[in-house]
Design a protein around this motif. Structure first.
Motif, short mmCIF file in Angstrom:
data_model
loop_
_atom_site.label_atom_id
_atom_site.label_comp_id
_atom_site.label_asym_id
_atom_site.label_seq_id
_atom_site.Cartn_x
_atom_site.Cartn_y
_atom_site.Cartn_z
N LYS A 42 6.90 1.85 12.86
CA LYS A 42 6.62 2.25 11.48
C LYS A 42 7.82 2.03 10.57
O LYS A 42 7.70 1.49 9.47
CB LYS A 42 6.17 3.72 11.43
N ALA A 43 9.00 2.40 11.05
CA ALA A 43 10.21 2.20 10.25
C ALA A 43 10.41 0.71 9.98
O ALA A 43 10.77 0.31 8.86
CB ALA A 43 11.42 2.76 10.99
N ARG A 64 -0.67 -0.72 3.03
CA ARG A 64 -0.07 0.60 2.77
C ARG A 64 0.05 1.44 4.04
O ARG A 64 0.60 2.55 3.99
CB ARG A 64 -0.89 1.37 1.73
N ALA A 65 -0.45 0.92 5.16
CA ALA A 65 -0.49 1.71 6.39
C ALA A 65 0.84 2.36 6.79
O ALA A 65 0.85 3.53 7.17
CB ALA A 65 -1.03 0.86 7.54
N PRO A 66 1.96 1.64 6.70
CA PRO A 66 3.20 2.30 7.14
C PRO A 66 3.73 3.35 6.17
O PRO A 66 4.65 4.08 6.52
CB PRO A 66 4.20 1.13 7.27
N HIS A 67 3.14 3.41 4.98
CA HIS A 67 3.67 4.33 3.98
C HIS A 67 2.80 5.58 3.88
O HIS A 67 1.60 5.52 4.12
CB HIS A 67 3.70 3.65 2.61
N PRO A 68 3.40 6.70 3.50
CA PRO A 68 2.58 7.88 3.24
C PRO A 68 1.67 7.60 2.04
O PRO A 68 2.04 6.83 1.15
CB PRO A 68 3.59 8.98 2.93
N VAL A 69 0.50 8.22 2.03
CA VAL A 69 -0.42 8.00 0.93
C VAL A 69 0.18 8.54 -0.35
O VAL A 69 0.69 9.66 -0.38
CB VAL A 69 -1.77 8.71 1.22
N ALA A 78 1.39 -5.61 -0.71
CA ALA A 78 1.11 -4.17 -0.75
C ALA A 78 2.03 -3.40 0.20
O ALA A 78 2.30 -2.23 0.00
CB ALA A 78 -0.35 -3.90 -0.40
N GLN A 79 2.49 -4.09 1.23
CA GLN A 79 3.38 -3.42 2.19
C GLN A 79 4.73 -3.11 1.54
O GLN A 79 5.44 -2.21 2.00
CB GLN A 79 3.55 -4.33 3.42
N ALA A 138 -1.11 -5.75 13.75
CA ALA A 138 -1.07 -4.28 13.72
C ALA A 138 0.38 -3.80 13.83
O ALA A 138 0.80 -2.88 13.13
CB ALA A 138 -1.92 -3.70 14.84
N HIS A 139 1.13 -4.45 14.70
CA HIS A 139 2.55 -4.10 14.84
C HIS A 139 3.31 -4.40 13.54
O HIS A 139 4.16 -3.60 13.12
CB HIS A 139 3.16 -4.88 16.01
#
Lengths: 285, 362
Positions: free
Chosen positions: A107-108, A136-141, A184-185, B254-255
């Motif tokens: 995630k980091a 946006r998955a790795p970020h908090p909403v 978006a990431q 996904a990773h």
């Protein structure tokens, strides 16, 4: 050398290899002169007896766009996958902020770097909007997510397709959707593997213009490209690979010489000067 | 996630494909949930002794909520002891199988994945059939738990074996897991076949019935054991919704988006093994639900797991409750194995949806 102890905290791996580049200054990663964001040290990658990459020395930081070029199988995508943290180099080291990419928690790492792969399969019927929103998955909403996603859809020129099922898209439309997801990431290190391969002329220009902007915003953008003229036009530096080795690294006009291109690609070319920008134009003969 | 669909409409090509039509979860879930409740009540009332929905509700009202007048003892026994446990477990089991199937299809990015693929059903069959054939005829309390326990153990054993051999936690990916699963599955199927071949007539009947699925042996005790496991498993899976969305893009992608792929894979497989193992242990192998329900749900409300998983749970439950009702009513007093009905109802519905849909790819 007074900053040495401070620098070690953030970048224990800094070892002295690039020591001597300005020891003074804050050790904040990314500021020019300090530890580069990306550092590849004598990195090699071999699999099943085949050496895909060897002895690559390379570094890059925020604010620049580096084009990775070279013939098929030269090792560009391999380097990109090592930088992505997908694989661990079999020799040497590949560091992001001083830490081996393969050691980063997923995630980091995803908050720090984004990746656009060469192949993207979409087996499930998500909408273009949903697919881009996965960036946006790795970020908090956050409250601004929707606005950000809308903006990324526009920048990748897929806003008109937002409601479309991704499995019905053409190759180029899908590539633009994936680019929207990468935008978006919102990562500082952006790795793009042949992002323009499936794109028409207009969208190729749109995407590369946006990639340039990303670099101007202070991000570090690495792009694998096959079109040498495009690479020359968009990049600050070009890294040319051949047979798993980095054979040239520098400004486009230094790297793209007719002799070197002939040697690496085994093809005669003429290198002209662009009438307005002065950048090299590579014309196959 | 339909907010952006209104902006569509400018691309001239393929105008018919411009928007994907989807039923919002806020509408689909309450409607299907209400249908499920009605089906459960009707199912409890259906059988050799026919009870009206109001009678069923009256019994439940009195027995469970302590309200209203007591109903006749026969009605109370039929509702509370004979039918309610089996119908409720049937619903839970359908939810478990459908949710497992949905998660595995995403994990393997393969539309044909179902709980069978990680060996749970096959291993459970072998465990149960071994217990039926090899052990002396069971008597007393042992009848209730020996076969389910053997089935559960067999299911978990098979999954563990596949997992240990394929080591999907390493970077070998899901393809190897799939292939190892198929190989181990065949091996277990062969053992089951051999045991079936060696069984005597009495055992054979039990074996056949068990393999085709039956809710006939359910009682409150089994319901009490199975319910928490299945509910917890379904909730865990729903909590993984966003991760499962990412897995559909591929392991690498996904990773790249920050998913710890190998950990997620372990949790999904472990949870699936628990869900399916519990269902199979008490109800036998009920096919088709895990394969078909997620597809039906995706066609209705799109592939996002936030919607797919809860909807699959409800539709899976509904399908089993209806199948179970039919299994008790077509040839009374005999019960036709429920697995036959899930297949008979599921196949045409599935075919219709696939043939009608514009995008067949999933």
């Amino acid at each position: 050398m007074s900053a040495q102890t401070g620098a070690r905290v953030g970048a224990a791996a800094a070892d002295g290899l690039t020591a001597g580049t300005e020891a003074a200054g804050a050790p904040a990663p990314g500021t020019t002169g300090a530890e580069p964001w990306i550092r590849v040290e004598r990195a090699g990658f071999a699999i099943g007896g085949a050496v895909l990459l060897q002895d690559v020395e390379f570094s890059a930081s925020g604010g620049e766009l580096v084009a990775l070029v070279g013939p098929n199988g030269a090792g560009k995508s391999t380097l990109l996958s090592l930088l992505s943290g997908d694989q661990r180099p079999t020799s040497g080291r590949v560091l992001l902020d001083g830490r081996p990419t393969a050691d980063w928690p997923a995630k980091a790492l995803a908050r720090r770097r984004s990746v656009m792969t060469q192949h993207h399969s979409q087996a499930f019927s998500f909408t273009v909007h949903e697919a881009a929103a996965m960036g946006r998955a790795p970020h908090p909403v956050g409250p601004d997510d929707d606005a950000l996603i809308e903006r990324c859809l526009r920048e990748a020129d897929v806003d008109a397709l937002a409601g479309r099922d991704v499995t019905t898209l053409s190759g180029g439309e899908l590539a633009r959707t994936v680019f929207a997801r990468v935008l978006a990431q919102d990562a500082q290190v952006v790795l793009l593997d042949e992002p323009t391969a499936a794109l028409d002329l207009h969208h190729q220009e749109v995407l590369m213009a946006r990639a340039r902007e990303l670099a101007q915003e202070g991000r570090c953008v690495l792009v694998v490209l096959h079109d040498l003229t495009l690479a020359a036009r968009c990049s600050d530096r070009i890294a040319m690979f051949d047979g798993g080795r980095l054979v040239a690294l520098g400004p486009p006009e230094d790297v793209l010489t007719p002799d070197r291109i002939r040697e690496v690609y085994r093809h005669e070319v003429a290198v002209l000067e662009h009438p307005t920008s002065g950048r090299p134009l590579v014309v196959p003969l | 996630m339909t907010a952006a669909e209104d902006t569509a409409g400018s691309a001239p090509r393929r105008a018919a494909l411009e928007r994907t039509r989807r039923l919002p979860l806020a509408i689909g879930l309450p409607i299907s949930g209400a249908v499920l409740v009605v089906a459960i009540v009707v199912s409890i009332g259906t059988g050799p002794i026919q009870l009206s929905p109001s009678t069923v509700l009256g019994v439940i009202w009195h027995e469970i909520l302590g309200q209203g007048a007591a109903r006749p003892a026969l009605e109370t026994t039929v509702v509370m002891d004979l039918r309610m446990p089996r119908v409720l477990f049937g619903a839970l089991s359908g939810a478990a199988l459908a949710v497992s199937g949905a998660a595995l299809q995403s994990l393997f990015r393969n539309p044909l994945a179902d709980p069978g693929i990680i060996g749970v059903s096959g291993g459970a069959s072998t465990g149960a059939v071994a217990a039926i054939v090899l052990l002396p005829p069971l008597t007393g309390a042992a009848v209730a738990w020996v076969v389910p326990a053997a089935a559960f153990a067999g299911g978990i054993l098979a999954t563990t074996l596949i997992y240990a051999l394929a080591r999907p936690g390493m970077d070998s990916g899901t393809a190897r897991l799939l292939l190892v699963g198929i190989a181990i599955g065949s091996a277990f199927a062969a053992i089951t076949g051999f045991l079936t071949f060696a069984a005597d007539d009495d055992d054979l009947q039990t074996v056949v019935f068990w393999q085709m699925g039956s809710l006939g042996d359910l009682d409150w005790m089994k319901l009490a054991i199975g319910t928490p496991v299945i509910l917890v498993g379904v909730v865990i899976m729903i909590l993984l919704s966003r991760r499962l969305d990412l897995l559909t893009l591929g392991d690498r992608q996904a990773h790249h988006l920050g998913l710890d792929v190998s950990t997620t894979r372990k949790i999904v497989i472990g949870t699936t093994a628990l869900l399916t193992g519990t269902s199979v242990a008490f109800a036998g192998t009920i096919g088709f639900i895990g394969l078909v329900v997620p597809h039906i749900v995706r066609l209705i409300c799109g592939p996002a797991h936030r919607g797919v998983l809860p909807m699959s749970a409800v539709i899976g439950a509904l399908l089993i409750v209806v199948a179970d009702t039919l299994s008790r009513t077509v040839a009374p007093p005999a019960e036709v194995p429920i697995g036959l009905f899930t297949a008979i109802m599921g196949a045409p519905f599935f075919l219709m949806l696939v043939l009608r849909s514009r995008t067949v790819r999933l």
